[in-house]
Scaffold this motif. Structure first.
Motif, PDB file in Angstrom:
ATOM      1  N   ILE A  59      59.966 -80.243 -14.208  1.00 38.98           N
ATOM      2  CA  ILE A  59      60.511 -81.471 -14.790  1.00 38.98           C
ATOM      3  C   ILE A  59      59.530 -82.076 -15.786  1.00 38.98           C
ATOM      4  CG2 ILE A  59      61.191 -83.843 -14.257  1.00 38.98           C
ATOM      5  CD1 ILE A  59      62.334 -82.834 -11.659  1.00 38.98           C
ATOM      6  N   ASN A  60      58.249 -82.111 -15.413  1.00 35.21           N
ATOM      7  CA  ASN A  60      57.239 -82.632 -16.334  1.00 35.21           C
ATOM      8  C   ASN A  60      57.181 -81.806 -17.613  1.00 35.21           C
ATOM      9  OD1 ASN A  60      56.521 -84.639 -14.528  1.00 35.21           O
ATOM     10  ND2 ASN A  60      54.841 -83.487 -13.642  1.00 35.21           N
TER      11      ASN A  60
ATOM     12  N   SER B 244      68.025 -80.518 -10.532  1.00 34.67           N
ATOM     13  CA  SER B 244      68.500 -81.802  -9.991  1.00 34.67           C
ATOM     14  C   SER B 244      69.021 -81.641  -8.571  1.00 34.67           C
ATOM     15  CB  SER B 244      69.596 -82.384 -10.894  1.00 34.67           C
ATOM     16  OG  SER B 244      69.112 -82.630 -12.197  1.00 34.67           O
ATOM     17  N   LEU B 245      69.720 -80.538  -8.316  1.00 35.39           N
ATOM     18  CA  LEU B 245      70.260 -80.313  -6.969  1.00 35.39           C
ATOM     19  C   LEU B 245      69.154 -80.076  -5.947  1.00 35.39           C
ATOM     20  CD1 LEU B 245      73.404 -78.122  -7.707  1.00 35.39           C
ATOM     21  CD2 LEU B 245      73.369 -80.388  -6.663  1.00 35.39           C
ATOM     22  N   LEU B 246      68.063 -79.418  -6.361  1.00 39.95           N
ATOM     23  CA  LEU B 246      66.941 -79.222  -5.438  1.00 39.95           C
ATOM     24  C   LEU B 246      66.299 -80.563  -5.084  1.00 39.95           C
ATOM     25  CD1 LEU B 246      65.213 -76.013  -6.866  1.00 39.95           C
ATOM     26  CD2 LEU B 246      66.866 -76.205  -5.006  1.00 39.95           C
ATOM     27  N   ILE B 247      66.142 -81.433  -6.072  1.00 38.74           N
ATOM     28  CA  ILE B 247      65.614 -82.775  -5.791  1.00 38.74           C
ATOM     29  C   ILE B 247      66.581 -83.533  -4.880  1.00 38.74           C
ATOM     30  CG2 ILE B 247      64.937 -84.974  -6.820  1.00 38.74           C
ATOM     31  CD1 ILE B 247      64.149 -83.464  -9.316  1.00 38.74           C
ATOM     32  N   PHE B 248      67.871 -83.420  -5.159  1.00 41.69           N
ATOM     33  CA  PHE B 248      68.910 -84.059  -4.352  1.00 41.69           C
ATOM     34  C   PHE B 248      68.801 -83.613  -2.896  1.00 41.69           C
ATOM     35  CE2 PHE B 248      73.100 -83.800  -2.418  1.00 41.69           C
ATOM     36  CZ  PHE B 248      73.639 -85.051  -2.659  1.00 41.69           C
ATOM     37  N   ALA B 249      68.647 -82.298  -2.681  1.00 42.20           N
ATOM     38  CA  ALA B 249      68.553 -81.778  -1.315  1.00 42.20           C
ATOM     39  C   ALA B 249      67.311 -82.311  -0.604  1.00 42.20           C
ATOM     40  CB  ALA B 249      68.529 -80.249  -1.339  1.00 42.20           C
ATOM     41  N   GLY B 250      66.199 -82.409  -1.328  1.00 42.35           N
ATOM     42  CA  GLY B 250      64.979 -82.920  -0.723  1.00 42.35           C
ATOM     43  C   GLY B 250      65.086 -84.378  -0.331  1.00 42.35           C
ATOM     44  N   ILE B 251      65.698 -85.190  -1.212  1.00 42.97           N
ATOM     45  CA  ILE B 251      65.831 -86.616  -0.919  1.00 42.97           C
ATOM     46  C   ILE B 251      66.772 -86.839   0.259  1.00 42.97           C
ATOM     47  CG2 ILE B 251      66.699 -88.804  -1.826  1.00 42.97           C
ATOM     48  CD1 ILE B 251      65.694 -87.961  -4.560  1.00 42.97           C
ATOM     49  N   VAL B 252      67.898 -86.129   0.266  1.00 41.10           N
ATOM     50  CA  VAL B 252      68.861 -86.277   1.363  1.00 41.10           C
ATOM     51  C   VAL B 252      68.225 -85.840   2.686  1.00 41.10           C
ATOM     52  CG1 VAL B 252      71.049 -85.421   2.293  1.00 41.10           C
ATOM     53  CG2 VAL B 252      70.881 -86.050  -0.114  1.00 41.10           C
TER      54      VAL B 252
ATOM     55  N   GLY C  77      66.132 -72.969  -9.048  1.00 39.28           N
ATOM     56  CA  GLY C  77      66.956 -73.877  -9.843  1.00 39.28           C
ATOM     57  C   GLY C  77      67.667 -73.158 -10.973  1.00 39.28           C
ATOM     58  N   ASN C  78      66.989 -72.217 -11.623  1.00 34.99           N
ATOM     59  CA  ASN C  78      67.619 -71.454 -12.701  1.00 34.99           C
ATOM     60  C   ASN C  78      68.745 -70.571 -12.177  1.00 34.99           C
ATOM     61  OD1 ASN C  78      65.856 -72.572 -14.577  1.00 34.99           O
ATOM     62  ND2 ASN C  78      64.379 -70.896 -14.421  1.00 34.99           N
ATOM     63  N   GLN C  79      68.613 -70.065 -10.966  1.00 37.71           N
ATOM     64  CA  GLN C  79      69.681 -69.264 -10.380  1.00 37.71           C
ATOM     65  C   GLN C  79      70.942 -70.102 -10.147  1.00 37.71           C
ATOM     66  OE1 GLN C  79      69.498 -65.816  -9.949  1.00 37.71           O
ATOM     67  NE2 GLN C  79      67.686 -66.312 -11.195  1.00 37.71           N
ATOM     68  N   ILE C  80      70.751 -71.357  -9.742  1.00 24.29           N
ATOM     69  CA  ILE C  80      71.910 -72.244  -9.591  1.00 24.29           C
ATOM     70  C   ILE C  80      72.564 -72.488 -10.942  1.00 24.29           C
ATOM     71  CG2 ILE C  80      72.631 -74.589  -8.975  1.00 24.29           C
ATOM     72  CD1 ILE C  80      70.560 -74.611  -6.803  1.00 24.29           C
ATOM     73  N   ASP C  81      71.752 -72.651 -11.987  1.00 18.43           N
ATOM     74  CA  ASP C  81      72.305 -72.876 -13.321  1.00 18.43           C
ATOM     75  C   ASP C  81      73.179 -71.714 -13.773  1.00 18.43           C
ATOM     76  OD1 ASP C  81      71.031 -75.308 -13.509  1.00 18.43           O
ATOM     77  OD2 ASP C  81      69.269 -74.502 -14.537  1.00 18.43           O
ATOM     78  N   SER C  82      72.755 -70.482 -13.472  1.00 17.17           N
ATOM     79  CA  SER C  82      73.468 -69.307 -13.976  1.00 17.17           C
ATOM     80  C   SER C  82      74.594 -68.831 -13.062  1.00 17.17           C
ATOM     81  CB  SER C  82      72.478 -68.153 -14.203  1.00 17.17           C
ATOM     82  OG  SER C  82      71.826 -67.807 -12.989  1.00 17.17           O
ATOM     83  N   LYS C  83      74.417 -68.978 -11.749  1.00 17.70           N
ATOM     84  CA  LYS C  83      75.399 -68.412 -10.827  1.00 17.70           C
ATOM     85  C   LYS C  83      76.050 -69.434  -9.898  1.00 17.70           C
ATOM     86  CE  LYS C  83      72.802 -64.062 -10.700  1.00 17.70           C
ATOM     87  NZ  LYS C  83      72.085 -63.089  -9.852  1.00 17.70           N
TER      88      LYS C  83
END
Length: 434
Positions: A81-82, A183-191, A170-176
């Motif tokens: 992200i940075n 963003s979804l990985l951050i979402f999973a960590g926060i939840v 994260g890139n695998q989620i973007d492609s497949k």
């Protein structure tokens, strides 16, 4: 949104994408539970106990608690992200990078490669920094001789490799999969860390039972405020100002083109959570430095007073935090939107804003509108980020990062829902309508 997910589950291709995304999230959470060798994680418990409010607590939130446990995914997707933010800023200042963003798919591929290299370098630097932090805290089993050097190499490489693996997931989620992977990985960590809500509620109830009856009123008030905050964030995240545009009719050969009406959408919260991330990073730096230099109040009274003033419970911290959010919001909008380019594009396509002349009057009108919308968005972000700090000081509960978490969770949920709707509309329009 729930209706969208239910309709998506009925489509075989989308169901496979959803299951693949879920599998990646499960692998990410498993990586957050695998500890790095040669570290005694229990020795770091005091460093994260009670909510520090500094950069370490922020990084711990973004990693889903993996940082406090010293697991292989301790850095999470923060280096990626940075790197993405840095490359966006550099693309405005460096002509070569700006040209890459305009060269289509090949330019985007080169840009992603450079971003990955920058992310790997940032991950390595963060790994080295975190190694010295845990070493100063006495959490390492070996620090001297060859064993100490070998331990340092293993820990630093494990943290760096873990951050790169998170980026790859994260890139695998973007492609497949479906949605934005990082963003979804951050979402999973926060939840996954929302179990701390139970701890906060237990703390409030315990204080009420121990002779502080006002906390019986604080608990339902906080629950109502949390619900209002969710509704508030959802409404303003979707809110936008639409500038009407009318395209003139023109004849090409025997056909007539144009004449249709459209609009320029300007979202109220067009910067997302980025200004809060920038502001919290800068405001938390003094507190992070203060925790590790161990200043003596008698020997260095002025430095001690300066660093103490930037405690996240202080009024100065809140004021600087809010001002930085507003400033970064304007800055981020300025690098994203160029009113002159928008006005030139409208003139090239025979488009005009009703009641506004083409050229400079159009760019001035867009600039004025952007300024108003940006101010509203900045106030919205300041409220969402500042209110948890105020409530935390009143109740004595550590919820200073609640606003950031809420913005990320709601934003990712809405973004994923829109991605599903767009996918179904483009490929299964009939099934989507049913």
């Amino acid at each position: 949104m729930f209706e969208t997910f239910r309709n998506a589950w009925k489509i075989d291709d989308l169901r496979k994408r959803l299951l693949f995304t879920l599998l990646i999230l499960v692998l990410f959470r498993l990586g957050c539970a695998i500890p790095v060798p040669y570290i005694t994680a229990s020795a770091l418990s005091s460093m994260f106990a009670g909510g520090t409010g500094d950069m370490l607590e922020y990084l711990n939130m973004m990693s889903g608690g993996a940082l406090s446990e010293c697991t292989i995914f301790a850095l999470g997707v923060q280096p990626a992200i940075n790197a993405s933010i840095i490359m966006q800023l550099l693309a405005v200042a460096i002509p070569y990078l700006e040209n890459l963003t305009k060269e289509g798919e090949e330019g985007q591929r080169k840009m992603r490669r450079i971003t990955n290299y920058v992310g790997a370098a940032i991950g390595l630097m963060l790994s080295i920094g975190y190694y010295f932090i845990i070493r100063n805290m006495g959490a390492l089993k070996y620090t001297d001789g060859f064993a100490g050097i070998f331990t340092a190499v293993v820990i630093i490489l494990a943290f760096t490799a873990g951050s790169q693996l998170c980026t790859w997931l994260g890139n695998q989620i973007d492609s497949k999969g479906i949605g934005n992977g990082l963003s979804l990985l951050i979402f999973a960590g926060i939840v996954a860390r929302w179990s701390s809500v139970y701890t906060a509620v237990t703390n409030i109830v315990g204080r009420a039972q121990n002779g502080e009856p006002q906390f019986y009123f604080f608990l339902p008030a906080l629950l109502v405020l949390a619900l209002v905050a969710v509704i508030f964030v959802v409404i303003l995240t979707n809110a936008e100002r639409r500038i009407p545009v009318q395209y003139a009719k023109r004849v090409v050969g025997r056909k007539m083109y144009g004449g249709q009406a459209s609009y320029i959408p300007i979202k109220v919260n067009m910067t997302g959570v980025m200004p809060i991330i920038f502001a919290s990073t800068l405001c938390s730096l003094p507190g992070l430095i203060f925790r590790f230099i161990n200043l003596d109040a008698a020997a260095h009274p002025y430095l001690y007073a300066f660093f103490s003033a930037f405690n996240y419970n202080s009024a100065l911290y809140l004021i600087v935090y809010v001002l930085l959010i507003v400033a970064f919001n304007y800055f981020y909008v300025a690098i994203q939107y160029n009113p002159v380019d928008i006005a030139n594009q409208l003139r090239k396509n025979n488009g005009t804003i009703p009641g506004i002349r083409p050229g400079k009057p159009t760019s001035d009108f867009i600039t004025k509108t952007l300024s108003k919308i940006t101010l509203i968005g900045a106030i919205f972000l300041a409220i969402v980020a500042g209110l948890p700090i105020i409530l935390g000081n009143i109740t004595g509960t550590s919820i200073q990062l609640g606003g950031t978490s809420l913005l990320i969770v709601v934003g990712v949920a809405l973004e994923t829902g829109r991605a599903l709707e767009g996918y179904m509309t483009a490929r299964y329009h009939k099934g989507f309508l049913e």
